[in-house]
Every structure is written in structure tokens, then in C-alpha cells.
Design a protein around this motif. Structure first.
Motif, PDB file in Angstrom:
ATOM      1  N   GLY A 168       0.808  -1.199   0.000  1.00  0.00           N
ATOM      2  CA  GLY A 168       0.000   0.000   0.000  1.00  0.00           C
ATOM      3  C   GLY A 168       0.841   1.248   0.000  1.00  0.00           C
ATOM      4  O   GLY A 168       2.058   1.230  -0.054  1.00  0.00           O
ATOM      5  N   LYS A 169       0.153   2.376   0.076  1.00  0.00           N
ATOM      6  CA  LYS A 169       0.829   3.674  -0.012  1.00  0.00           C
ATOM      7  C   LYS A 169       1.769   3.905   1.153  1.00  0.00           C
ATOM      8  O   LYS A 169       2.864   4.438   0.991  1.00  0.00           O
ATOM      9  N   ASN A 170       1.321   3.527   2.365  1.00  0.00           N
ATOM     10  CA  ASN A 170       2.177   3.751   3.531  1.00  0.00           C
ATOM     11  C   ASN A 170       3.476   2.989   3.415  1.00  0.00           C
ATOM     12  O   ASN A 170       4.542   3.483   3.750  1.00  0.00           O
ATOM     13  N   GLY A 171       3.381   1.725   2.887  1.00  0.00           N
ATOM     14  CA  GLY A 171       4.596   0.937   2.722  1.00  0.00           C
ATOM     15  C   GLY A 171       5.555   1.595   1.762  1.00  0.00           C
ATOM     16  O   GLY A 171       6.760   1.626   1.975  1.00  0.00           O
ATOM     17  N   LYS A 172       5.053   2.127   0.640  1.00  0.00           N
ATOM     18  CA  LYS A 172       5.927   2.753  -0.345  1.00  0.00           C
ATOM     19  C   LYS A 172       6.569   4.021   0.197  1.00  0.00           C
ATOM     20  O   LYS A 172       7.719   4.337  -0.133  1.00  0.00           O
ATOM     21  N   LYS A 173       5.833   4.755   1.034  1.00  0.00           N
ATOM     22  CA  LYS A 173       6.388   5.992   1.581  1.00  0.00           C
ATOM     23  C   LYS A 173       7.537   5.706   2.535  1.00  0.00           C
ATOM     24  O   LYS A 173       8.363   6.571   2.785  1.00  0.00           O
ATOM     25  N   GLN A 174       7.552   4.475   3.071  1.00  0.00           N
ATOM     26  CA  GLN A 174       8.594   4.155   4.040  1.00  0.00           C
ATOM     27  C   GLN A 174       9.861   3.612   3.408  1.00  0.00           C
ATOM     28  O   GLN A 174      10.833   3.324   4.093  1.00  0.00           O
ATOM     29  N   VAL A 175       9.850   3.443   2.089  1.00  0.00           N
ATOM     30  CA  VAL A 175      11.000   2.840   1.419  1.00  0.00           C
ATOM     31  C   VAL A 175      12.277   3.626   1.681  1.00  0.00           C
ATOM     32  O   VAL A 175      13.325   3.055   1.982  1.00  0.00           O
ATOM     33  N   TRP A 176      12.197   4.964   1.580  1.00  0.00           N
ATOM     34  CA  TRP A 176      13.406   5.767   1.758  1.00  0.00           C
ATOM     35  C   TRP A 176      13.925   5.681   3.188  1.00  0.00           C
ATOM     36  O   TRP A 176      15.129   5.708   3.428  1.00  0.00           O
ATOM     37  N   ILE A 177      12.997   5.566   4.149  1.00  0.00           N
ATOM     38  CA  ILE A 177      13.427   5.379   5.531  1.00  0.00           C
ATOM     39  C   ILE A 177      14.173   4.060   5.664  1.00  0.00           C
ATOM     40  O   ILE A 177      15.229   3.968   6.289  1.00  0.00           O
ATOM     41  N   VAL A 178      13.603   3.017   5.041  1.00  0.00           N
ATOM     42  CA  VAL A 178      14.239   1.703   5.087  1.00  0.00           C
ATOM     43  C   VAL A 178      15.604   1.734   4.415  1.00  0.00           C
ATOM     44  O   VAL A 178      16.570   1.146   4.900  1.00  0.00           O
ATOM     45  N   VAL A 179      15.696   2.441   3.271  1.00  0.00           N
ATOM     46  CA  VAL A 179      16.970   2.541   2.566  1.00  0.00           C
ATOM     47  C   VAL A 179      18.044   3.154   3.464  1.00  0.00           C
ATOM     48  O   VAL A 179      19.175   2.674   3.540  1.00  0.00           O
ATOM     49  N   GLY A 180      17.659   4.220   4.174  1.00  0.00           N
ATOM     50  CA  GLY A 180      18.614   4.851   5.074  1.00  0.00           C
ATOM     51  C   GLY A 180      19.049   3.920   6.189  1.00  0.00           C
ATOM     52  O   GLY A 180      20.227   3.846   6.543  1.00  0.00           O
ATOM     53  N   CYS A 181      18.056   3.182   6.740  1.00  0.00           N
ATOM     54  CA  CYS A 181      18.369   2.232   7.809  1.00  0.00           C
ATOM     55  C   CYS A 181      19.283   1.127   7.303  1.00  0.00           C
ATOM     56  O   CYS A 181      20.197   0.687   8.006  1.00  0.00           O
ATOM     57  N   VAL A 182      19.012   0.662   6.085  1.00  0.00           N
ATOM     58  CA  VAL A 182      19.827  -0.413   5.518  1.00  0.00           C
ATOM     59  C   VAL A 182      21.264   0.049   5.314  1.00  0.00           C
ATOM     60  O   VAL A 182      22.217  -0.695   5.530  1.00  0.00           O
ATOM     61  N   LEU A 210      27.180  -4.031   9.803  1.00  0.00           N
ATOM     62  CA  LEU A 210      27.410  -5.430   9.475  1.00  0.00           C
ATOM     63  C   LEU A 210      28.845  -5.678   9.052  1.00  0.00           C
ATOM     64  O   LEU A 210      29.470  -6.664   9.453  1.00  0.00           O
ATOM     65  N   LEU A 211      29.411  -4.768   8.259  1.00  0.00           N
ATOM     66  CA  LEU A 211      30.795  -4.923   7.825  1.00  0.00           C
ATOM     67  C   LEU A 211      31.756  -4.897   9.013  1.00  0.00           C
ATOM     68  O   LEU A 211      32.707  -5.678   9.083  1.00  0.00           O
ATOM     69  N   VAL A 212      31.477  -3.997   9.959  1.00  0.00           N
ATOM     70  CA  VAL A 212      32.315  -3.916  11.154  1.00  0.00           C
ATOM     71  C   VAL A 212      32.208  -5.212  11.966  1.00  0.00           C
ATOM     72  O   VAL A 212      33.211  -5.768  12.424  1.00  0.00           O
ATOM     73  N   LEU A 213      30.968  -5.707  12.121  1.00  0.00           N
ATOM     74  CA  LEU A 213      30.763  -6.937  12.881  1.00  0.00           C
ATOM     75  C   LEU A 213      31.450  -8.122  12.231  1.00  0.00           C
ATOM     76  O   LEU A 213      31.999  -8.994  12.905  1.00  0.00           O
ATOM     77  N   LEU A 214      31.404  -8.172  10.886  1.00  0.00           N
ATOM     78  CA  LEU A 214      32.059  -9.266  10.179  1.00  0.00           C
ATOM     79  C   LEU A 214      33.564  -9.242  10.409  1.00  0.00           C
ATOM     80  O   LEU A 214      34.202 -10.280  10.598  1.00  0.00           O
ATOM     81  N   LEU A 215      34.146  -8.027  10.389  1.00  0.00           N
ATOM     82  CA  LEU A 215      35.578  -7.911  10.640  1.00  0.00           C
ATOM     83  C   LEU A 215      35.923  -8.385  12.045  1.00  0.00           C
ATOM     84  O   LEU A 215      36.930  -9.071  12.263  1.00  0.00           O
TER      85      LEU A 215
END
Length: 559
Positions: A255-269, A276-281
């Protein structure tokens, strides 16, 4: 097609972020190691694999396929699977995307494992395991934690749901199961949905093994969303339905709310990838196993000052080596002396899968407290009545023992042992793999169909049948600590419990000790996933550690 090219870090990160979305196929975890060079014959084999494996998996009735390409020295082993019910086009798209993202996230890596919501991809320069859950376990946690006052009942509900899912997935024709658990208690009202699944063509016993091995990893208490997966099985818990009714597909935010949150998710990712890279090291720099309790004895003692040490010991594999015939697991006289001296210095309990009577017969020490049948039968050394939380199961355990003896008597090397509140079906002396699988399947089928109030758990070369209600070694340790604290009027804030054990069943106790301010010591020669903080290689080192602890106590008494 997979191309093993070097990609600048910024471009790689940008590529990953542009590919992340909330929709299927839904990347969520990866693992990779080992390197190869370009151009090379290994690269060519990998390109051939990426061109053919997605089609082979998506066109397979089981949505599963393994391939081996290339000659010795450049051989690539590939494995792909899609979740049951996934349509062929979505399956192929997911695996194609996995190959593409692998070259960005894990460039020039020989061994790569990619986990998505609807598919799993793995390729390596070595044969991939067929049913090992401890191989490349990935964990993902989302959502907020439940309030502290709800955590106990919430964790109990999670354990019940996962136990049900493991049992049902193992006997399902599709090797998968879903379930739901409702909690209704005022502020502690939750709906929990679960999914457990194994690779196609796994035996019921191997599926059960795989899923139960995942549960050995320390449980993340109180989280409303958790996903754990190995290469061959996985389970998932969510506060929302995991499937769309009638469609067989994963329910996904939309839905619309999910799509609006994509950029927030991108930033979090983006932030998560850096972490994750630090943890792997950091993970790459970890020692091969938990620190030795002998080598780090001084560090252990540094945390003891002013505290009351309370000792808990497993028996088989801890105080005595694992033997082929369980009835011959005798403890050496030297170890018996060490345990006797330990009991004189500290309150000491033996927590074992054996019945209390058998444990006492082997150990021959009245100074100890005993918790037999994995904690189902607890006997203090003061002569008080035993504590048996599931005493009503005594008769059904006896019936299950006789039924299982009859069922496996034709399997050479198999033996069935009645440990009062636990039936132990041993297969250490069963030589043929197909007979081992047959035994595991027989145990699972009989318990599921004829004794639904019991459950099957794993040990070292043994299937153990126990009462359904949860009461394990961790619960036994809690009970003993409470009773001993009341008996001796100890200050509960100044107690240091130490538990030494070698098996999966001891992990329950290790987890409890971490909550009670103590720690566990895992007896193992090789690296294992464990909640224990230290390790010892074998029963000989256990004896050495106990002797060092007693000598330290005597020195303190002299001071």
C-alpha cells in the motif's frame, strides 16, 4: 550472469541500496568468505552456474536443485531453493537477483550464502551440507521487545509455538508448517505467527535435527519478530500473518504507507550494512572457540571475590567420556575424588539426562544434589522429598519405553534406556546411515502419532523423549538455586553459579546462568555455537579445572 569484477565500495553500496525494497524477494542476510582471482577457471565455472541454476530450480517440482560444475581445482558447488508455493517466475527472479547482488556484496568470494524471503542461494568451492543447521546460521531480529512484565509468558508461548512447528514440519509432506499462538492477558495480549521449513527431500529426522540445532543458538528473549535460517532449514516468527489466505504466498507490507517508508528503510539499511561490515571484521578475529577455563582461570577468579560459588555439573561427556555402551559410562576414581573435594568446598549439583538412581550409582557420592531426567527429578542431599514437576508422566514414559524398544529392536546397535522421566533411544553403535535415519524416523513417528503429549529432543547420538510441558536443565538450575539460597540464607545478589556441560541440552542451563549472574563452561574440542562463556576440551580438563578451583578455595580459607 555472474561476473567476478572488482567494484568500488561507493558504487557497491549504491547498487545494494537501489535494489533494497519491501517487496519480494526480500534480501535479509548473507555470509561469504574465501577469495578467487579473475580471470580464472573458477570464475568461468561460476558464470556457468549463474546461467543455469535459477532455471533448474524454478522448473523443478520441489523448487530445489544442486549443481557441480568445473574440473578439480576450479569446481563450483551450487545450491538453490525457493519457498514452497512460490511461482516459477518469482523463484527465478529471486535467484537471478541473488547472483547479481552476490557480486556486489561479496565480490571475488569463493563461498557465498544469500538469504531472501522466497529463496536461498549458496555456492562454494566445497560440497555444500545436506542437513546441518549449525552451518552458516543467519539471524534477523525486528520489532520492539515486549514489556518486562510480559517477557516470561511471552517466551513460554514462543517456545511452545516453535516446538509445535518443529514437530509438524518434520512430518509434513512439504517439509514446512505454520502456526499461531494467542496470548490474552490484559497488557500482555499478543498474536504470534510462525513458519518452519526444511529443504525438500530431507528425511523427517534430519529436518527435526536441523530445526532443533537452530534453537541451540541463544534465544533472543522478548522480541516480537525473529528469523533464523541455516542453509537447509529455517523458522520465522512475526506479529502478523506470514501467509496470504488462499494464495500460499508470504504476506508482505504494501500500500501507499509501505511505499512511503522505502526511503526510511533505505537509510536504515545503509547504516545496517556499515555496522554489518564492522561486525564481520570483528567476527573474523574471534578465537576458534570459547576461551579455555583453565588458561583464563585467573580472570574467572577475579570475578569471584566476595561471592558464593555454586557448582552444577553434567555427567556423560563432562565427568566421564562418552562411551558406546551407556551402561558402561563409569567415572574414574581420580575424578570422583575431585568431585568429592569440590562438594566439600562448594554446594555442588549434578544435572543429567540419566535418572537420579543411575547417576547416583555411577558417581557414588552422597554429598551431591542430583537433578535427573534433564531436571524432571530433583533430589537434594538433605533427605527432603524429590521435586518432580511432571510426575503424572511417569506411566506414559514407561509405556513409551516399551513401545520404542519393540519398534527399534530389529535395528542393530540401537538401545532404549528408561531414565524415569525421559526415554533415551541411543544409536551410537548403529553403523549404517540408513539405519540411523530409520531409527530417527521411527521415534518421531511413534511419538507424534501415539504419544502426542511427549516431545522428541536431540542429544549426542541419542533421541530423547520427554514430557511435553517445558522443564529442562535451565529450569532445574533455577529451582536448585532458589532452594539452596533459602536453605543456606545466601544473599542472592552475591551468588556465582557455574555450570559445566557438553551437550545441546546443557545450553538451556547456560542461558539461565547468564541471567542469574553466572556463566557456563562448554566441554568441546572444536568450536561450537554456545551460550557458555568458557570451554574445556574433555573430561580430563574438567577434572583439572575442578582441582584448581578447590586449591584456590583452600588458599582463600588459609588467608
Amino acid at each position: 550472469m555472474y561476473r567476478g569484477m572488482k567494484i568500488p565500495a561507493v558504487a557497491a553500496l549504491a547498487f545494494v541500496l537501489t535494489r533494497v525494497s519491501l517487496a519480494s524477494p526480500g534480501y535479509w542476510a548473507h555470509d561469504c568468505d574465501g577469495n578467487y582471482t579473475v580471470p580464472s577457471s573458477y570464475q568461468k565455472s561460476l558464470e556457468q552456474l549463474s546461467a543455469g541454476l535459477p532455471d533448474a530450480v524454478s522448473s523443478s517440482p520441489d523448487l530445489f536443485d544442486k549443481k557441480v560444475l568445473g574440473s578439480w581445482g576450479s569446481r563450483v558447488y551450487g545450491l538453490g531453493r525457493c519457498r514452497p508455493g512460490t511461482d516459477a517466475s518469482t523463484c527465478k527472479a529471486c535467484l537471478d537477483e541473488a547472483f547479481q547482488e552476490a557480486q556486489v556484496i561479496c565480490p571475488l568470494r569463493k563461498r557465498v550464502y544469500m538469504y531472501y524471503e522466497v529463496c536461498t542461494l549458496a555456492f562454494a568451492d566445497e560440497d555444500l551440507p545436506s542437513h546441518s543447521a549449525v552451518h552458516k546460521v543467519a539471524t534477523k531480529v525486528n520489532g520492539s521487545q515486549v514489556p518486562a512484565q510480559c517477557s516470561k509468558v511471552f517466551d513460554m508461548a514462543i517456545n511452545e509455538l516453535i516446538t509445535y512447528l518443529v514437530k509438524m514440519a518434520a512430518v509434513s509432506p512439504h517439509m514446512s508448517a505454520t502456526g499461531q499462538k494467542e496470548l490474552a492477558g490484559g497488557a500482555c495480549t499478543y498474536s504470534i505467527y510462525g513458519l518452519a521449513e526444511c529443504f525438500p527431500k530431507m528425511s523427517a529426522a534430519n529436518c527435526s535435527d536441523c530445526l532443533e540445532d537452530l534453537l541451540v543458538v541463544p534465544f533472543l528473549h522478548g522480541h516480537q519478530s525473529e528469523w533464523r535460517s541455516s542453509l537447509t532449514c529455517s523458522y520465522r516468527l512475526e506479529p502478523r500473518p506470514l501467509f496470504d489466505v488462499g494464495k500460499g504466498g508470504l504476506a508482505t507490507p504494501g500500500g501507499k504507507n509501505g511505499k512511503k517508508q522505502v526511503w526510511i528503510v533505505v537509510g536504515c539499511v545503509a547504516g545496517a550494512l556499515i555496522i554489518l561490515l564492522v561486525l564481520l571484521l570483528l567476527w573474523w578475529k574471534l578465537p576458534a572457540k570459547r576461551p579455555s577455563a583453565i588458561k583464563f582461570f585467573d580472570d574467572i577468579i577475579a570475578n569471584v571475590q566476595g561471592k558464593t560459588i555454586v557448582m552444577f555439573l553434567d555427567y556423560d561427556g563432562t565427568l566421564t567420556p562418552i562411551v558406546k555402551k551407556p551402561e558402561r559410562a563409569f567415572m574414574s576414581e581420580q575424578t570422583r575424588n575431585a568431585v568429592r573435594e569440590l562438594a566439600m568446598a562448594f554446594s555442588t549439583s549434578v544435572v543429567t539426562g540419566r535418572s537420579c538412581e543411575k547417576a547416583k550409582g555411577f558417581i557414588q557420592l552422597d554429598e551431591l544434589h542430583y537433578a535427573g531426567s534433564h531436571g524432571q527429578d530433583i533430589q537434594l542431599n538433605d533427605g527432603t522429598d524429590p521435586f518432580q514437576p511432571n510426575s503424572e508422566y511417569l506411566q506414559i514414559i514407561a509405556e513409551a519405553t516399551e513401545r520404542l524398544k519393540e519398534a527399534v529392536r530389529e535395528i542393530k546397535g540401537a538401545s532404549v534406556e528408561n531414565n524415569k522421566f525421559c526415554v533415551s533411544v541411543h544409536y551410537r553403535e548403529v553403523r549404517r546411515e540408513k539405519d540411523k535415519d530409520l531409527l530417527k524416523n521411527i521415534v518421531m513417528r511413534i511419538v507424534t502419532e501415539e504419544f502426542p503429549n511427549l516431545k522428541v529432543t536431540n542429544g549426542k547420538k541419542v533421541r530423547e523423549v520427554r514430557p511435553g510441558p517445558k522443564f529442562d536443565k535451565g529450569d532445574a538450575v533455577k529451582y536448585l538455586l532458589q532452594q539452596l539460597t533459602n536453605k543456606h540464607s545466601w544473599d542472592s545478589s552475591r551468588i556465582l553459579p557455574i555450570y559445566i556441560g557438553d551437550d545441546k541440552t546443557d545450553e538451556d542451563a547456560f542461558k539461565v546462568l547468564s541471567e542469574e549472574g553466572g556463566f557456563g563452561i562448554r566441554v568441546c574440542k572444536w568450536r561450537k555455537r554456545t551460550a557458555a562463556e568458557y570451554s574445556l576440551k574433555n573430561p580430563s580438563e574438567v577434572k583439572e579445572f575442578l582441582e584448581k578451583l578447590v586449591r584456590w578455595r583452600r588458599e582463600q580459607d588459609q588467608v
